[in-house]
Design an enzyme around this catalytic site. Structure first.
Site, PDB file in Angstrom:
ATOM      1  N   ILE A  39      47.347 -26.478  16.972  1.00 29.10           N
ATOM      2  CA  ILE A  39      46.875 -26.936  18.277  1.00 29.10           C
ATOM      3  C   ILE A  39      45.529 -27.588  18.028  1.00 29.10           C
ATOM      4  O   ILE A  39      44.690 -27.054  17.302  1.00 29.10           O
ATOM      5  CB  ILE A  39      46.802 -25.786  19.309  1.00 29.10           C
ATOM      6  N   GLY A  52      38.102 -26.539  28.910  1.00 28.98           N
ATOM      7  CA  GLY A  52      39.332 -26.027  29.508  1.00 28.98           C
ATOM      8  C   GLY A  52      40.605 -26.740  29.094  1.00 28.98           C
ATOM      9  O   GLY A  52      41.694 -26.298  29.445  1.00 28.98           O
ATOM     10  N   ARG A  60      42.725 -24.504  26.734  1.00 29.23           N
ATOM     11  CA  ARG A  60      43.345 -23.423  27.507  1.00 29.23           C
ATOM     12  C   ARG A  60      44.569 -23.948  28.260  1.00 29.23           C
ATOM     13  O   ARG A  60      45.621 -23.316  28.286  1.00 29.23           O
ATOM     14  CB  ARG A  60      42.325 -22.834  28.477  1.00 29.23           C
ATOM     15  N   GLU A  66      48.221 -17.987  13.657  1.00 24.03           N
ATOM     16  CA  GLU A  66      47.150 -17.654  12.729  1.00 24.03           C
ATOM     17  C   GLU A  66      45.944 -18.487  13.137  1.00 24.03           C
ATOM     18  O   GLU A  66      46.087 -19.642  13.539  1.00 24.03           O
ATOM     19  CB  GLU A  66      47.511 -17.999  11.278  1.00 24.03           C
ATOM     20  N   TYR A  86      42.026 -17.232  22.495  1.00 28.09           N
ATOM     21  CA  TYR A  86      43.308 -16.523  22.387  1.00 28.09           C
ATOM     22  C   TYR A  86      43.221 -15.111  22.966  1.00 28.09           C
ATOM     23  O   TYR A  86      44.106 -14.683  23.707  1.00 28.09           O
ATOM     24  CB  TYR A  86      43.780 -16.479  20.931  1.00 28.09           C
TER      25      TYR A  86
END
Length: 159
Positions: free
Chosen positions: A81, A91, A94, A115, A127
């Site tokens: 990501i 944001g 998220r 990971e 996370y």
């Protein structure tokens, strides 16, 4: 093309859609900007299979972030990501993570694992704040400038 003035980008102006091979030049640029050891085009091309979900965060035709998830049986594995550095802390990560979680749940996955570099406190905090729990460590998992860095293994259970 990645906008040079990212402060004008608002979250409500961004959409999340399926990532396509046409997006790869922008994705590779984001990868280069975001990581000391970026994935190659070949690695990304290998992810365009039925067992993967690839998402792009876009504003118009500009890819500003992406996520790559591998599905194995009933488990989603967030492999990568990344957001444009100018969007971090606002944001967008998220929102992209929540999209990946929602899509994985809809697809019948029971958990998502990932990971994260042990030294990446910003990502780890994100996370944890979204409900992931650390379930282990992978010693020497990531390459870094000084050799190898451990990974924290995290999981989010949908059930």
């Amino acid at each position: 093309m990645i906008p040079s003035v990212l402060r004008q980008v608002e979250l409500q102006d961004m959409d999340v859609r399926a990532l396509t091979e046409i997006d790869l030049p922008q994705v590779l640029e984001l990868e280069r900007l975001g990581y000391s050891h970026p994935w190659t085009e070949g690695v990304f091309l290998d992810c365009f299979k039925d067992t993967y979900r690839l998402w792009a965060m876009v504003q118009g035709t500009d890819v500003l972030g992406y996520a790559v998830i591998s599905y194995m049986v009933d488990e989603a594995h967030l492999l990568n990501i990344c957001l444009h550095p100018g969007l971090r802390g606002h944001g967008a990560g998220r929102r992209l993570l929540r999209h990946a979680l929602a899509a994985s749940l809809k697809d019948g996955m029971v958990q998502m694992i990932l990971e994260v570099r042990a030294g990446n406190d910003v990502a780890s905090t994100l996370y944890l704040s979204e409900g992931f729990e650390e379930i282990g460590r992978r010693p020497g998992y990531y390459p870094d400038a000084n050799g190898r860095e451990d990974a924290r293994v995290m999981a989010y259970r949908f059930t």
